[in-house]
Design a protein around this motif. Structure first.
Motif, short mmCIF file in Angstrom:
data_model
loop_
_atom_site.label_atom_id
_atom_site.label_comp_id
_atom_site.label_asym_id
_atom_site.label_seq_id
_atom_site.Cartn_x
_atom_site.Cartn_y
_atom_site.Cartn_z
N PRO A 51 0.81 -1.22 0.00
CA PRO A 51 0.00 0.00 0.00
C PRO A 51 0.85 1.28 0.00
O PRO A 51 0.48 2.26 -0.65
N LEU A 52 1.98 1.26 0.70
CA LEU A 52 2.86 2.43 0.71
C LEU A 52 3.43 2.71 -0.67
O LEU A 52 3.48 3.86 -1.12
N THR A 53 3.84 1.66 -1.38
CA THR A 53 4.35 1.83 -2.74
C THR A 53 3.25 2.33 -3.67
O THR A 53 3.51 3.16 -4.54
N ALA A 54 2.03 1.84 -3.49
CA ALA A 54 0.92 2.30 -4.33
C ALA A 54 0.64 3.78 -4.11
O ALA A 54 0.41 4.53 -5.06
N VAL A 55 0.66 4.21 -2.85
CA VAL A 55 0.44 5.63 -2.56
C VAL A 55 1.56 6.47 -3.14
O VAL A 55 1.32 7.53 -3.74
N LYS A 56 2.80 6.00 -3.01
CA LYS A 56 3.93 6.73 -3.60
C LYS A 56 3.80 6.81 -5.11
O LYS A 56 4.11 7.83 -5.71
N ALA A 57 3.34 5.73 -5.75
CA ALA A 57 3.18 5.73 -7.20
C ALA A 57 2.07 6.69 -7.63
O ALA A 57 2.19 7.36 -8.64
N LEU A 58 1.00 6.74 -6.84
CA LEU A 58 -0.09 7.66 -7.17
C LEU A 58 0.33 9.12 -7.00
O LEU A 58 -0.13 9.98 -7.74
N LEU A 59 1.19 9.37 -6.02
CA LEU A 59 1.64 10.74 -5.77
C LEU A 59 2.84 11.13 -6.63
O LEU A 59 3.24 12.29 -6.64
N GLY A 60 3.42 10.17 -7.34
CA GLY A 60 4.52 10.46 -8.24
C GLY A 60 5.87 10.59 -7.58
O GLY A 60 6.70 11.38 -8.02
N ASP A 62 9.74 9.73 -6.60
CA ASP A 62 10.86 9.25 -7.41
C ASP A 62 11.39 7.90 -6.95
O ASP A 62 12.10 7.23 -7.69
N SER A 63 11.08 7.49 -5.73
CA SER A 63 11.64 6.26 -5.18
C SER A 63 10.92 5.00 -5.66
O SER A 63 11.30 3.90 -5.30
N VAL A 64 9.89 5.14 -6.49
CA VAL A 64 9.11 3.99 -6.97
C VAL A 64 9.71 3.50 -8.29
O VAL A 64 10.07 4.30 -9.16
N SER A 65 9.82 2.18 -8.43
CA SER A 65 10.35 1.63 -9.68
C SER A 65 9.40 1.91 -10.83
O SER A 65 8.19 2.09 -10.64
N SER A 66 9.94 1.93 -12.02
CA SER A 66 9.11 2.23 -13.19
C SER A 66 8.08 1.13 -13.44
O SER A 66 6.99 1.41 -13.95
N ALA A 67 8.40 -0.10 -13.08
CA ALA A 67 7.44 -1.20 -13.25
C ALA A 67 6.23 -1.01 -12.33
O ALA A 67 5.08 -1.16 -12.76
N ASP A 68 6.49 -0.66 -11.07
CA ASP A 68 5.38 -0.42 -10.13
C ASP A 68 4.56 0.80 -10.56
O ASP A 68 3.33 0.80 -10.46
N LEU A 69 5.24 1.82 -11.02
CA LEU A 69 4.55 3.02 -11.48
C LEU A 69 3.64 2.69 -12.66
O LEU A 69 2.49 3.14 -12.72
N PHE A 70 4.14 1.90 -13.60
CA PHE A 70 3.34 1.50 -14.76
C PHE A 70 2.14 0.66 -14.34
O PHE A 70 1.02 0.90 -14.80
N VAL A 71 2.36 -0.30 -13.45
CA VAL A 71 1.28 -1.19 -13.04
C VAL A 71 0.18 -0.41 -12.32
O VAL A 71 -1.00 -0.57 -12.60
N VAL A 72 0.58 0.48 -11.41
CA VAL A 72 -0.42 1.21 -10.63
C VAL A 72 -1.15 2.23 -11.48
O VAL A 72 -2.38 2.27 -11.52
N ARG A 73 -0.42 3.09 -12.18
CA ARG A 73 -1.05 4.19 -12.90
C ARG A 73 -1.71 3.79 -14.21
O ARG A 73 -2.73 4.36 -14.58
N THR A 74 -1.13 2.86 -14.93
CA THR A 74 -1.63 2.54 -16.25
C THR A 74 -2.62 1.37 -16.25
O THR A 74 -3.56 1.37 -17.03
N LEU A 75 -2.41 0.40 -15.38
CA LEU A 75 -3.26 -0.78 -15.40
C LEU A 75 -4.32 -0.78 -14.30
O LEU A 75 -5.51 -0.92 -14.57
N ARG A 76 -3.89 -0.67 -13.06
CA ARG A 76 -4.82 -0.92 -11.96
C ARG A 76 -5.71 0.27 -11.61
O ARG A 76 -6.89 0.07 -11.30
N LEU A 77 -5.20 1.48 -11.62
CA LEU A 77 -6.03 2.63 -11.25
C LEU A 77 -7.18 2.84 -12.23
O LEU A 77 -8.33 2.98 -11.78
N PRO A 78 -6.96 2.85 -13.55
CA PRO A 78 -8.11 2.99 -14.46
C PRO A 78 -9.12 1.85 -14.33
O PRO A 78 -10.33 2.09 -14.36
N ARG A 79 -8.63 0.62 -14.15
CA ARG A 79 -9.54 -0.52 -14.00
C ARG A 79 -10.37 -0.39 -12.73
O ARG A 79 -11.58 -0.61 -12.73
N SER A 80 -9.74 0.02 -11.65
CA SER A 80 -10.44 0.14 -10.38
C SER A 80 -11.46 1.28 -10.40
O SER A 80 -12.58 1.13 -9.90
#
Length: 104
Positions: A51-60, A62-80
């Motif tokens: 959950p902490l990584t997801a919140v960091k990815a949503l807030l943008g 820099d410490s989040v990996s590009s894979a996690d950023l892609f999964v959260v912002r491009t795949l899971r957030l729009p679907r949810s």
């Protein structure tokens, strides 16, 4: 004995509303359940994200990996968000149909 109604007034506006005493609590519970469900659907999947990584990815952050950023912002957030909005639409449509059709 306490009244079972609450009068809600908006400042000096000539608008007021009377609701049952338990209605605000029900709304808070339903919104909380929707937020928890949204958070669960964003963090749970084939690649589990904390959950902490997801919140960091949503807030943008820099410490989040590009894979996690892609999964959260491009795949899971729009679907949810789509699932949440479709569920709200189904609920509204069901309420309208129950209001329009008489129950024998």
């Amino acid at each position: 004995m306490a009244s079972r109604w609450i009068d809600i007034r908006w400042g000096r506006l000539p608008v007021s509303m009377r609701v049952e005493r338990r209605t605000p609590g029900v709304w808070v519970g339903l919104v909380g359940l929707a937020v928890l469900s949204l958070a669960f659907s964003i963090t749970w999947g084939t690649q589990t994200i904390s959950p902490l990584t997801a919140v960091k990815a949503l807030l943008g952050a820099d410490s989040v990996s590009s894979a996690d950023l892609f999964v959260v912002r491009t795949l899971r957030l729009p679907r949810s968000l789509t699932a949440l909005l479709v569920g709200m639409g189904f609920g509204a449509a069901g309420a309208v149909l129950q209001g329009l059709t008489p129950i024998p």
